[in-house]
Motif scaffolding. Structure first.
Motif, mmCIF file in Angstrom:
data_model
loop_
_atom_site.group_PDB
_atom_site.id
_atom_site.type_symbol
_atom_site.label_atom_id
_atom_site.label_comp_id
_atom_site.label_asym_id
_atom_site.label_seq_id
_atom_site.Cartn_x
_atom_site.Cartn_y
_atom_site.Cartn_z
ATOM 1 N N GLN A 81 -63.281 20.947 -27.978
ATOM 2 C CA GLN A 81 -63.579 22.394 -27.570
ATOM 3 C C GLN A 81 -64.977 22.768 -27.791
ATOM 4 O OE1 GLN A 81 -60.623 23.902 -26.049
ATOM 5 N NE2 GLN A 81 -60.093 21.628 -26.628
ATOM 6 N N SER A 84 -69.149 22.571 -23.196
ATOM 7 C CA SER A 84 -68.827 23.441 -22.122
ATOM 8 C C SER A 84 -68.862 22.724 -21.014
ATOM 9 C CB SER A 84 -69.495 24.642 -22.374
ATOM 10 O OG SER A 84 -69.258 25.529 -21.357
ATOM 11 N N PRO A 85 -68.218 22.559 -20.243
ATOM 12 C CA PRO A 85 -66.530 22.825 -20.203
ATOM 13 C C PRO A 85 -65.979 21.922 -21.093
ATOM 14 C CG PRO A 85 -66.908 21.574 -18.018
ATOM 15 C CD PRO A 85 -68.380 21.876 -18.645
ATOM 16 N N ILE A 86 -64.719 22.335 -21.650
ATOM 17 C CA ILE A 86 -63.966 21.626 -22.372
ATOM 18 C C ILE A 86 -63.998 20.335 -22.066
ATOM 19 C CG2 ILE A 86 -63.233 23.719 -24.204
ATOM 20 C CD1 ILE A 86 -60.692 23.572 -22.462
ATOM 21 N N GLU A 90 -57.024 22.687 -24.967
ATOM 22 C CA GLU A 90 -57.266 23.219 -26.177
ATOM 23 C C GLU A 90 -55.970 22.863 -27.270
ATOM 24 O OE1 GLU A 90 -55.869 27.963 -27.269
ATOM 25 O OE2 GLU A 90 -56.841 27.487 -25.521
ATOM 26 N N PHE A 121 -52.567 22.268 -25.453
ATOM 27 C CA PHE A 121 -51.975 23.138 -24.277
ATOM 28 C C PHE A 121 -51.692 22.337 -22.877
ATOM 29 C CE2 PHE A 121 -52.973 25.914 -20.683
ATOM 30 C CZ PHE A 121 -52.332 27.107 -21.192
ATOM 31 N N LEU A 170 -59.407 15.793 -18.093
ATOM 32 C CA LEU A 170 -59.532 16.067 -19.515
ATOM 33 C C LEU A 170 -59.120 14.818 -20.282
ATOM 34 C CD1 LEU A 170 -58.038 19.688 -19.794
ATOM 35 C CD2 LEU A 170 -60.528 19.135 -19.609
ATOM 36 N N GLU A 218 -75.452 17.563 -24.618
ATOM 37 C CA GLU A 218 -74.754 18.712 -25.589
ATOM 38 C C GLU A 218 -74.229 18.098 -26.926
ATOM 39 O OE1 GLU A 218 -71.320 20.881 -23.743
ATOM 40 O OE2 GLU A 218 -71.955 19.863 -22.034
ATOM 41 N N GLN B 142 -59.280 28.165 -17.037
ATOM 42 C CA GLN B 142 -59.955 27.717 -18.383
ATOM 43 C C GLN B 142 -60.840 28.672 -18.872
ATOM 44 O OE1 GLN B 142 -61.487 23.907 -18.626
ATOM 45 N NE2 GLN B 142 -59.526 22.821 -17.824
ATOM 46 N N ARG B 145 -58.762 31.318 -20.822
ATOM 47 C CA ARG B 145 -58.210 30.978 -21.949
ATOM 48 C C ARG B 145 -59.077 30.939 -22.960
ATOM 49 N NH1 ARG B 145 -53.668 29.849 -22.387
ATOM 50 N NH2 ARG B 145 -54.012 29.257 -24.528
ATOM 51 N N GLN B 146 -60.348 30.677 -22.511
ATOM 52 C CA GLN B 146 -61.406 30.356 -23.367
ATOM 53 C C GLN B 146 -61.649 31.725 -24.120
ATOM 54 O OE1 GLN B 146 -64.586 27.919 -21.647
ATOM 55 N NE2 GLN B 146 -66.048 28.317 -23.477
ATOM 56 N N ARG B 149 -58.794 33.174 -26.271
ATOM 57 C CA ARG B 149 -58.919 32.465 -27.650
ATOM 58 C C ARG B 149 -59.886 33.097 -28.407
ATOM 59 N NH1 ARG B 149 -61.084 27.699 -28.875
ATOM 60 N NH2 ARG B 149 -62.004 27.501 -26.772
ATOM 61 N N GLN B 198 -69.064 27.575 -11.814
ATOM 62 C CA GLN B 198 -69.200 26.112 -11.689
ATOM 63 C C GLN B 198 -68.026 25.446 -10.942
ATOM 64 O OE1 GLN B 198 -69.383 24.969 -15.967
ATOM 65 N NE2 GLN B 198 -71.248 26.450 -16.259
ATOM 66 N N GLU B 232 -69.146 32.411 -15.776
ATOM 67 C CA GLU B 232 -69.839 31.136 -16.062
ATOM 68 C C GLU B 232 -71.060 30.779 -15.061
ATOM 69 O OE1 GLU B 232 -67.232 27.344 -18.118
ATOM 70 O OE2 GLU B 232 -66.945 28.001 -16.347
ATOM 71 N N LYS B 235 -74.486 25.800 -12.970
ATOM 72 C CA LYS B 235 -75.429 24.820 -13.917
ATOM 73 C C LYS B 235 -76.553 24.517 -13.190
ATOM 74 C CE LYS B 235 -72.439 22.732 -17.168
ATOM 75 N NZ LYS B 235 -71.748 21.577 -17.753
#
Lengths: 273, 287
Positions: A81, A84-86, A90, A121, A170, A218, B142, B145-146, B149, B198, B232, B235
């Motif tokens: 997490q 970015s993006p994950i 989650e 998730f 993912l 990152e 997403q 959700r992010q 949270r 993105q 977002e 990029k």
């Protein structure tokens, strides 16, 4: 190491990851960890592994070791997490109430263990990869991200969720990661290196080294405290000591420093796959 | 805290041709033994069967064989909504287990699952999620959700996490507008939309942004809520950056605050401070 233990102990005091409450369980049952699909109070769905899942219940653990699968899933999921993006779904600690546990049994008849469980998730429009075709649609930049993540965390038995349009992927199923598969491997724990490259054998597209760079950057700039937080607030019911988790954190921090160098060495400027 | 009742449910599937084994979810049966509750809800239109056909008669006899009564004197509306009604209230999970094991023909029942909550509400929710045909555009994003949270995490220490409602519905006049997140305790304080530049389908993001900017004055005038976008940014410094600017300018012109998704934590902190210091919050925070 002493400093890590102190910081982790302090984080354990501060970090309060609120548990999500399961209101329903349905047996999902794929794979050795015998997962369940849980609905939580706000209606979201999670893939849940309970404390007595097929892999954790057979472990022979030393007194300082927590449940292997649940702990590893939770730590790796939290680390995923931070990007970015994950990089992975989650994760959350899902509390299974006694009443619900009493009404749910594994196919062999044993009752589900109530209490904190590990949840990932559930994305309704993503599917776990079983075939070459689907992962091959995923853009190489995304696959590069997954390779970096799994390489960092000593990924094994790699799996991914891929969206129906093939554009997103993912990393999932991290129970065997970090140090050992179904049991903790103390040798691997004590020796963070070498870092070996994870390969997704079923992926056929070309991946240039430049595609790894954003994710490696990152990874390198992740705040150490954020990484450490992933190792805090592990439910007491899963066992283990702070010292043990500090060792895990130390191992992960050590490996981070080497991932970029290792990928650069292996690629040597030439694309693979 | 009042303990919520334990219920059991099965999804009912219609398999027109058991050899092909192509099941269609047509209904939910839900029992709550401790409340002597037994109800079902069906979308009979998915059966494609008329009452006066032979197949319907076969189905009727199968259902009757499992002691589930078809409604006797039903009017047309009831016929539209239910096929089995009511279920025997003395039924338990064992009866659902029996249906699961025995019904292997035109009608099949999923393995019964336990679920905690108000049985009427659960029946509606399960029906909506598992039987009704999915509408497009309802996939969870997403960024949403992010952001949700993060809001919950920040609101949690103050006992305010219940203020964060995902997929918040905002009824205004005869319309129902939907926002990714609503900050509300009954009165909407913030209507939040998340947008990711993105994504590959920028056209759709642009259209969505345009729509929300366009309707915002209606929501603001009716509810007094504040508008917030969490975006977002792209990029790359390419054409998508230009489109990002155009869309976010529309929002700003309409009085919507625009921040990047990365700023969510700061924004959440700001909002939680605002709520705690607002005079009305002390009345409403208790629930």
């Amino acid at each position: 190491m002493e400093e890590l233990i102190t910081r982790l102990a302090a984080l354990d005091e501060q970090e309060q990851h609120p548990y999500l409450q399961a209101i329903s369980l349905e047996y999902f049952g794929r794979g050795g960890s015998e997962a369940w699909r849980a609905t939580v109070q706000n209606g979201d769905l999670y893939v849940v592994k309970t404390q007595n899942n097929g892999q954790d219940r057979n472990q022979v653990r030393m007194s300082d070791e927590p449940l292997k699968i649940l702990t590893t899933e939770m730590i790796c999921g939290r680390l995923g997490q931070l990007f970015s993006p994950i990089v992975c779904p989650e994760v959350a600690i899902i509390d299974i109430p006694d009443r619900l546990a009493e009404e749910n049994r594994f196919p062999d008849g044993r009752q589900v263990t109530a209490g904190p469980s590990s949840g990932s998730f559930w994305y309704s429009e993503m599917y776990d990869v079983k075939d070459k075709g689907r992962i091959d649609l995923v853009p190489p930049e995304q696959v590069a991200r997954i390779i970096v993540f799994q390489t960092w965390l000593r990924g094994i038995d790699q799996a991914a969720l891929v969206s129906t349009d093939g554009r997103k992927a993912l990393s999932i199923d991290h129970g065997y990661y970090l140090a050992g598969q179904t049991q903790w491997n103390r040798t691997e724990l004590d020796h963070p290196l070498p870092v070996n490259l994870v390969q997704l054998a079923q992926y056929q597209q070309r991946i240039e080294f430049t595609m790894f760079e954003p994710m490696l950057q990152e990874l390198n700039i992740l705040d150490e405290m954020d990484i450490l937080k992933a190792f805090a607030a592990i439910p007491a019911a899963w066992g283990g000591t702070i010292d043990f988790r500090a060792k895990l954190a130390y191992m992960v921090l050590q490996r981070r420093a080497t991932v970029e160098q290792m990928i650069a060495t292996i690629w040597k400027g030439t694309p693979r796959w | 805290m009042v303990e919520r009742p334990l219920c059991f449910f099965s999804v009912v599937r219609y398999v027109a041709d058991p050899i092909r084994d192509e099941a269609k979810n047509i209904g939910i049966v839900l029992l709550c033994p401790e409340k002597h509750f037994g109800k079902s809800k069906f979308l009979s239109s998915r059966l494609y069967l008329h009452r006066d056909t032979r197949k319907y008669a076969v189905l009727h006899s199968i259902i009757h064989g499992y002691q589930i009564e078809l409604p006797g004197d039903y009017d047309e509306r009831l016929y539209e909504e239910t096929l089995f009604a009511p279920l025997p209230s003395e039924w338990t999970r064992d009866d659902l287990e029996m249906l699961y094991k025995d019904c292997t023909n035109l009608l099949q029942f999923s393995r019964p699952a336990a679920i905690i909550g108000d049985p009427d509400t659960l029946l509606d929710e399960l029906f909506c999620k598992r039987v009704q045909v999915k509408q497009s555009g309802t996939t969870l994003t997403q960024p949403r959700r992010q952001a949700a949270r993060i809001f919950r995490k920040i609101f949690h220490p103050y006992g305010l996490e219940n203020w964060v409602k995902e997929d918040a519905e905002v009824p205004v006049r005869q319309h129902r507008f939907r926002f990714d997140i609503g900050i509300t305790n009954g009165t909407l304080r913030y209507a939040i939309k998340t947008l990711s530049f993105q994504r590959a389908d920028l056209q759709r993001v642009e259209e969505t942004g345009g729509y929300y900017a366009h309707i915002w004055h209606i929501i603001r005038n009716e509810t007094g809520a504040k508008g917030l976008w969490l975006v977002e940014p792209p990029k790359q410094f390419d054409v998508s950056r230009e489109r990002y600017k155009i869309v976010t300018d529309w929002a700003v012109e309409e009085g919507i605050d625009v921040h990047t998704l990365e700023e969510t934590e700061d924004i959440a902190q700001k909002i939680v401070r605002e709520i705690r210091h607002s005079p009305s919050s002390s009345h409403t925070m208790q629930w």
